[in-house]
Structure formats: structure tokens, C-alpha cells
Design a protein around this motif. Structure first.
Motif, PDB file in Angstrom:
ATOM      1  N   THR A 144      50.386  46.797  37.661  1.00 24.42           N
ATOM      2  CA  THR A 144      50.510  47.919  36.836  1.00 24.42           C
ATOM      3  C   THR A 144      51.539  47.664  35.513  1.00 24.42           C
ATOM      4  N   VAL A 145      51.114  47.569  34.549  1.00 26.31           N
ATOM      5  CA  VAL A 145      51.879  47.243  33.429  1.00 26.31           C
ATOM      6  C   VAL A 145      52.152  48.551  32.517  1.00 26.31           C
ATOM      7  N   MET A 146      53.543  49.208  32.426  1.00 28.72           N
ATOM      8  CA  MET A 146      53.704  50.024  31.795  1.00 28.72           C
ATOM      9  C   MET A 146      53.687  50.024  30.293  1.00 28.72           C
ATOM     10  N   GLY A 147      53.522  48.781  29.741  1.00 32.62           N
ATOM     11  CA  GLY A 147      53.464  48.730  28.289  1.00 32.62           C
ATOM     12  C   GLY A 147      51.946  48.008  27.923  1.00 32.62           C
ATOM     13  N   THR A 148      51.944  47.156  26.975  1.00 35.86           N
ATOM     14  CA  THR A 148      50.715  46.336  26.734  1.00 35.86           C
ATOM     15  C   THR A 148      50.611  45.168  27.208  1.00 35.86           C
ATOM     16  N   LEU A 149      49.396  45.026  27.974  1.00 33.43           N
ATOM     17  CA  LEU A 149      49.373  43.629  28.581  1.00 33.43           C
ATOM     18  C   LEU A 149      48.332  42.626  27.540  1.00 33.43           C
ATOM     19  N   SER A 150      48.974  41.773  27.175  1.00 36.96           N
ATOM     20  CA  SER A 150      48.351  40.754  26.065  1.00 36.96           C
ATOM     21  C   SER A 150      48.032  39.389  26.869  1.00 36.96           C
ATOM     22  N   GLY A 151      48.740  39.153  27.849  1.00 32.78           N
ATOM     23  CA  GLY A 151      48.549  37.819  28.473  1.00 32.78           C
ATOM     24  C   GLY A 151      47.584  37.936  29.552  1.00 32.78           C
ATOM     25  N   SER A 152      47.838  37.510  30.910  1.00 30.24           N
ATOM     26  CA  SER A 152      47.091  37.529  31.935  1.00 30.24           C
ATOM     27  C   SER A 152      47.521  38.409  33.316  1.00 30.24           C
ATOM     28  N   ALA A 153      46.653  38.822  33.947  1.00 28.96           N
ATOM     29  CA  ALA A 153      47.049  39.669  35.076  1.00 28.96           C
ATOM     30  C   ALA A 153      45.986  39.398  36.257  1.00 28.96           C
ATOM     31  N   GLU A 154      46.353  39.226  37.372  1.00 33.66           N
ATOM     32  CA  GLU A 154      45.433  39.083  38.611  1.00 33.66           C
ATOM     33  C   GLU A 154      45.969  39.885  39.934  1.00 33.66           C
ATOM     34  N   THR A 155      45.011  40.522  40.453  1.00 29.66           N
ATOM     35  CA  THR A 155      45.371  40.878  41.930  1.00 29.66           C
ATOM     36  C   THR A 155      44.321  40.148  42.895  1.00 29.66           C
ATOM     37  N   LYS A 156      44.959  39.565  43.940  1.00 37.64           N
ATOM     38  CA  LYS A 156      44.168  38.762  44.880  1.00 37.64           C
ATOM     39  C   LYS A 156      43.367  39.630  45.499  1.00 37.64           C
ATOM     40  N   ASP A 157      43.495  41.072  45.748  1.00 41.73           N
ATOM     41  CA  ASP A 157      42.803  41.748  46.674  1.00 41.73           C
ATOM     42  C   ASP A 157      41.501  42.522  45.580  1.00 41.73           C
ATOM     43  N   GLY A 158      40.467  42.137  46.129  1.00 42.40           N
ATOM     44  CA  GLY A 158      39.403  42.668  45.476  1.00 42.40           C
ATOM     45  C   GLY A 158      39.115  44.270  45.383  1.00 42.40           C
ATOM     46  N   LYS A 159      39.900  44.853  46.204  1.00 42.89           N
ATOM     47  CA  LYS A 159      39.737  46.464  46.188  1.00 42.89           C
ATOM     48  C   LYS A 159      40.986  47.033  45.451  1.00 42.89           C
ATOM     49  N   SER A 160      41.809  46.200  45.063  1.00 45.96           N
ATOM     50  CA  SER A 160      42.940  46.766  44.009  1.00 45.96           C
ATOM     51  C   SER A 160      42.596  46.803  42.788  1.00 45.96           C
ATOM     52  N   PHE A 161      43.627  47.160  41.667  1.00 49.03           N
ATOM     53  CA  PHE A 161      43.518  47.127  40.482  1.00 49.03           C
ATOM     54  C   PHE A 161      44.512  46.627  39.699  1.00 49.03           C
TER      55      PHE A 161
END
Length: 217
Positions: A144-161
Motif C-alpha cells: 500500500t502506497v499512501m501517495g503516488t506510485l510512479s515506479g514499480s510494485a509487486e506482491t508475490k502473493d497472487g491473492k493480495s493486492f
């Protein structure tokens, strides 16, 4: 004061006196733990909360309120700030969209994740700031990013967000599904200003789906 916080009662609520020197990430994690261990004592109730002992940014204040709510059956409706009572319903569009990110073992990163920087977590991850272009965040659980996500983000859990206040052509990976996400402002009800609501991105049937946070509660 060596403790992270001292919890006292006040009329219709609780008052937290916070350690002024402890790093905020440690403070927030300890508040999670304290309230989780005391959840049976507090029971299910609606309370007012106040903070003292250190200056808090709006993001830090909201993170602490959510730390209390997510680890108890308490609902915080009002924040007492000096002589002022503030209704949480009027404080932006946080909408509890970072709920899972503040579990007891979550990592909390205070500030922006800058270009070339990578922040990882073996559980969930909460970023109190932006993820700039060229920056990366990765977690075993939800991000979870409280601001702006301009880079990259990953969760390794396919059931997460992966959730953010704003997605600015961000590279998002949920489990094995990847894609670029950008959120676009919508006109407000009266058409006078653009409004961007927080969005949570999840994977379903091999695709990334973006849901406005208010719809996910």
C-alpha cells in the motif's frame, strides 16, 4: 519515557501519549502490538482518540488510528486535537484502503521511495509517501502506497493486492500477473474539480483488475 506510548482513558475515548524519540515505524508497529494484546479489554466500541507527546503528520496520525482499529474492535470516529474535535469521515479519502498493510508484522516505510531505491518486506508493506519513477517496492503480502506510485510494485502473493492513492503509469505485479496501471481523475459531482480515488489492484483470471477502494469495503 522509554515506552512507545502510554494509553489513558478520557471521556468517551482514549488518549495516547507518544514517545517523541522512537522512529515512527517502530512506534506504529508497537502500537499495533499493544492494542492487539488488549483487544479483549477494549471490546467492541466507538471512541474518540487524542495524541500528544510528538508532532504527527496527517499520514502518521491516520496510520496510528488505523493501527488501533485494525488490531481491536474499536472504531475511531473523532480525533481530539487541542480544543478541536475532527470527524474522521471528513479527512480525505483514506477509506481504510491500506487495512491489510498494517498487520502486526507489516513493514512500514516512512517517506518516499526514490529512483534507484528498492524497499522489500517479508510480510505486507505500507509506504507513507510516494514511490518515484525508478523506485521499487516488493512484499510477500499486500503493498500500500499512501501517495503516488510512479515506479514499480509487486506482491508475490497472487491473492493480495497493490493499492495506491494515485497510479502514475506504474508497473504492477500481483503474483505472476504484471501490467502497467494509471488512474485517471474523474469530475466531481458538480464538475468543478478533478477527483482521484485510491485504487487497489488485484489479479483475477490472469488479468489485473483495479477497483476504487470505497467499493472494496
Amino acid at each position: 519515557m522509554t515506552d512507545s506510548c502510554v494509553i489513558k482513558s478520557m471521556p468517551h475515548g482514549i488518549a495516547l501519549t507518544l514517545n517523541p524519540d522512537m522512529p515512527f515505524t517502530e512506534l506504529c508497529t508497537d502500537v499495533c502490538r499493544k492494542f492487539y494484546e488488549s483487544r479483549d479489554f477494549f471490546g467492541q466500541t466507538i471512541l474518540t482518540i487524542s495524541f500528544s507527546g510528538r508532532e504527527l503528520s496527517p499520514e502518521e496520525e491516520e496510520a496510528l488510528v488505523e493501527a488501533v482499529e485494525l488490531n481491536t474492535d474499536i472504531k475511531i470516529r473523532l480525533i481530539y486535537d487541542g480544543d478541536e474535535l475532527r470527524d474522521r469521515q471528513t479527512i480525505g479519502d483514506a477509506d481504510r484502503f491500506y487495512a491489510e498493510a498494517k498487520s502486526i508484522n507489516a513493514r512500514i516505510h516512512k517517506g518516499n521511495v526514490k529512483s534507484g531505491q528498492t524497499v522489500t518486506s517479508t510480510s505486507s508493506l505500507l509506504v507513507l509517501g510516494d514511490v518515484e519513477e525508478g523506485g521499487k517496492v516488493s512484499a510477500a503480502g499486500s503493498v500500500t502506497v499512501m501517495g503516488t506510485l510512479s515506479g514499480s510494485a509487486e506482491t508475490k502473493d497472487g491473492k493480495s493486492f497493490v493499492a495506491a492513492a494515485v497510479f502514475d503509469n506504474a508497473a504492477v505485479t500481483v503474483g505472476t500477473v504484471s501490467g502497467d496501471i494509471a488512474t485517471r481523475p474523474k469530475k466531481s459531482l458538480f464538475g468543478k474539480k478533478n477527483v482521484v480515488r485510491p485504487v487497489a489492484v488485484r489479479a483475477e483470471n490472469g488479468e489485473l483488475l483495479a477497483d476504487e477502494v470505497a467499493e472494496m469495503q
